[in-house]
Write a protein that holds these residues in place. Structure first.
Motif, PDB file in Angstrom:
ATOM      1  N   UNK A  41       0.816  -1.213   0.000  1.00  0.00           N
ATOM      2  CA  UNK A  41       0.000   0.000   0.000  1.00  0.00           C
ATOM      3  C   UNK A  41       0.849   1.262   0.000  1.00  0.00           C
ATOM      4  N   UNK A  42       1.940   1.246   0.754  1.00  0.00           N
ATOM      5  CA  UNK A  42       2.820   2.414   0.794  1.00  0.00           C
ATOM      6  C   UNK A  42       3.516   2.637  -0.544  1.00  0.00           C
ATOM      7  N   UNK A  43       3.889   1.555  -1.214  1.00  0.00           N
ATOM      8  CA  UNK A  43       4.543   1.697  -2.517  1.00  0.00           C
ATOM      9  C   UNK A  43       3.562   2.246  -3.547  1.00  0.00           C
ATOM     10  N   UNK A  44       2.327   1.810  -3.519  1.00  0.00           N
ATOM     11  CA  UNK A  44       1.316   2.347  -4.442  1.00  0.00           C
ATOM     12  C   UNK A  44       1.153   3.853  -4.228  1.00  0.00           C
ATOM     13  N   UNK A  45       1.120   4.259  -2.976  1.00  0.00           N
ATOM     14  CA  UNK A  45       1.023   5.687  -2.677  1.00  0.00           C
ATOM     15  C   UNK A  45       2.251   6.427  -3.194  1.00  0.00           C
ATOM     16  N   UNK A  46       3.419   5.817  -3.045  1.00  0.00           N
ATOM     17  CA  UNK A  46       4.661   6.447  -3.495  1.00  0.00           C
ATOM     18  C   UNK A  46       4.671   6.620  -5.009  1.00  0.00           C
ATOM     19  N   UNK A  47       4.157   5.646  -5.746  1.00  0.00           N
ATOM     20  CA  UNK A  47       4.068   5.793  -7.204  1.00  0.00           C
ATOM     21  C   UNK A  47       3.193   6.992  -7.570  1.00  0.00           C
ATOM     22  N   UNK A  69       1.902  -1.182 -13.730  1.00  0.00           N
ATOM     23  CA  UNK A  69       2.620  -2.454 -13.879  1.00  0.00           C
ATOM     24  C   UNK A  69       2.874  -3.083 -12.519  1.00  0.00           C
ATOM     25  N   UNK A  70       3.228  -2.268 -11.542  1.00  0.00           N
ATOM     26  CA  UNK A  70       3.449  -2.766 -10.185  1.00  0.00           C
ATOM     27  C   UNK A  70       2.208  -3.461  -9.654  1.00  0.00           C
ATOM     28  N   UNK A  71       1.058  -2.820  -9.819  1.00  0.00           N
ATOM     29  CA  UNK A  71      -0.189  -3.415  -9.329  1.00  0.00           C
ATOM     30  C   UNK A  71      -0.461  -4.754 -10.007  1.00  0.00           C
ATOM     31  N   UNK A 162      12.073  -2.124 -19.123  1.00  0.00           N
ATOM     32  CA  UNK A 162      12.127  -2.764 -17.812  1.00  0.00           C
ATOM     33  C   UNK A 162      13.210  -2.165 -16.910  1.00  0.00           C
ATOM     34  N   UNK A 163      14.291  -1.643 -17.489  1.00  0.00           N
ATOM     35  CA  UNK A 163      15.320  -1.014 -16.668  1.00  0.00           C
ATOM     36  C   UNK A 163      14.787   0.282 -16.058  1.00  0.00           C
ATOM     37  N   UNK A 164      14.080   1.043 -16.859  1.00  0.00           N
ATOM     38  CA  UNK A 164      13.512   2.279 -16.326  1.00  0.00           C
ATOM     39  C   UNK A 164      12.449   1.968 -15.272  1.00  0.00           C
ATOM     40  N   UNK A 165      11.703   0.893 -15.484  1.00  0.00           N
ATOM     41  CA  UNK A 165      10.729   0.472 -14.483  1.00  0.00           C
ATOM     42  C   UNK A 165      11.433   0.140 -13.172  1.00  0.00           C
ATOM     43  N   UNK A 166      12.555  -0.579 -13.266  1.00  0.00           N
ATOM     44  CA  UNK A 166      13.300  -0.937 -12.067  1.00  0.00           C
ATOM     45  C   UNK A 166      13.778   0.313 -11.329  1.00  0.00           C
ATOM     46  N   UNK A 167      14.254   1.298 -12.076  1.00  0.00           N
ATOM     47  CA  UNK A 167      14.709   2.552 -11.457  1.00  0.00           C
ATOM     48  C   UNK A 167      13.549   3.291 -10.787  1.00  0.00           C
ATOM     49  N   UNK A 168      12.400   3.309 -11.453  1.00  0.00           N
ATOM     50  CA  UNK A 168      11.231   3.994 -10.893  1.00  0.00           C
ATOM     51  C   UNK A 168      10.726   3.271  -9.650  1.00  0.00           C
ATOM     52  N   UNK A 169      10.753   1.947  -9.693  1.00  0.00           N
ATOM     53  CA  UNK A 169      10.333   1.175  -8.523  1.00  0.00           C
ATOM     54  C   UNK A 169      11.258   1.440  -7.344  1.00  0.00           C
ATOM     55  N   UNK A 170      12.566   1.523  -7.595  1.00  0.00           N
ATOM     56  CA  UNK A 170      13.500   1.822  -6.508  1.00  0.00           C
ATOM     57  C   UNK A 170      13.191   3.179  -5.877  1.00  0.00           C
ATOM     58  N   UNK A 171      12.854   4.149  -6.712  1.00  0.00           N
ATOM     59  CA  UNK A 171      12.493   5.463  -6.187  1.00  0.00           C
ATOM     60  C   UNK A 171      11.231   5.385  -5.333  1.00  0.00           C
ATOM     61  N   UNK A 172      10.261   4.585  -5.770  1.00  0.00           N
ATOM     62  CA  UNK A 172       9.021   4.431  -5.002  1.00  0.00           C
ATOM     63  C   UNK A 172       9.285   3.703  -3.685  1.00  0.00           C
TER      64      UNK A 172
END
Length: 258
Positions: A41-47, A69-71, A162-172
């Motif tokens: 839930x916290x990661x969804x909010x962070x996105x 994509x995360x969801x 997918x690399x950019x997704x990984x970077x964005x997920x790390x930020x979230x």
């Protein structure tokens, strides 16, 4: 006849097994990072916050797609190649029997491929959260034809970065206060299956939804869920022993952890 020099060990006999002389390597331990429902839930909010924090329209669009994509990964347990290979023709959001998607194609090593196994070619039922994310993805994308990728490059419709997704997920994850390594797709899949096991989804349904070829693989998730999720264990006890009133067992009765 070949003579051995003095002191040279005799060769093994035909009946010896040289493998027995080799030390067996230690078994690699599984190290999965399983996010709890509260962390998810916290990661969804962070996105959502990442999406609002930028004035760049392209960055905002990608952050939004990354959150979707995360969801989908965390709701379905799809493999990376399955998510990257998903096309709109395989998504059924208006199905009278309920929204679902069908895994029939993967995108692996920068190429289209078939699913990992016969069991991997499957239909996955979608809950309301995953279905809502896919409805939003369809509304957002300019690539809505049946043959187009669901998750794709926002300008070309090509493969999802997918690399950019990984970077964005790390930020979230950082914004959500979650430390440690979380693999973008593998740990998402493990989290989805383990939480489903903890929620009481039947082993057969777990195996079918995950696309496992045998139950032994699914059993690892069931075992992990049983060890990790104390809240669910307490809920199960309340259900089984609900007749016991709180005043029958005082708060200080029983063993204590020092």
């Amino acid at each position: 006849m070949i003579r051995r020099r003095s002191g040279t060990p005799a060769p093994p006999s035909d009946r010896s097994n040289p493998v027995e002389l080799v030390d067996r390597p230690a078994e690699t331990r599984l190290r999965w990072r399983i996010l709890t429902p509260a962390e998810i839930g916290r990661v969804r909010t962070a996105f959502a916050e990442l999406e609002l924090d930028t004035d760049d329209a392209e960055e905002r669009a990608f952050a939004r797609q990354a959150g979707q994509a995360f969801v989908v990964v965390y709701a379905t347990g799809m493999r990376r190649g399955e998510l990257l290979g998903l096309r709109w023709a395989r998504v059924r959001l208006a199905d009278p029997e309920g929204p679902s998607l069908r895994i029939e194609e993967t995108f692996v090593r920068d190429g289209i491929d078939t699913p990992k196994s016969v069991a991997s070619e499957r239909t996955i039922s979608l809950g309301p959260v995953a279905a809502e994310a896919l409805y939003a993805r369809y509304a957002d994308t300019a690539y809505q034809d049946d043959t187009e990728r669901v998750f794709c490059h926002p300008e070309t419709g090509g493969p999802f970065d997918r690399k950019r997704y990984a970077d964005t997920l790390r930020a979230a994850l950082k914004r959500a206060g979650i430390e440690g390594r979380v693999r973008p797709f593998y740990d998402g899949r493990h989290t989805a299956i383990t939480n489903a096991a903890a929620a009481g989804v039947s082993p057969v349904a777990l195996q079918a939804g995950a696309g496992h070829s045998d139950m032994s693989t699914t059993q690892r998730y069931i075992d992990l869920a049983g060890v990790r999720f104390r809240d669910e264990a307490e809920l199960a006890e309340r259900r089984m022993f609900g007749a016991l009133e709180s005043d029958e067992i005082g708060p200080h009765d029983g063993p204590h952890d020092e």
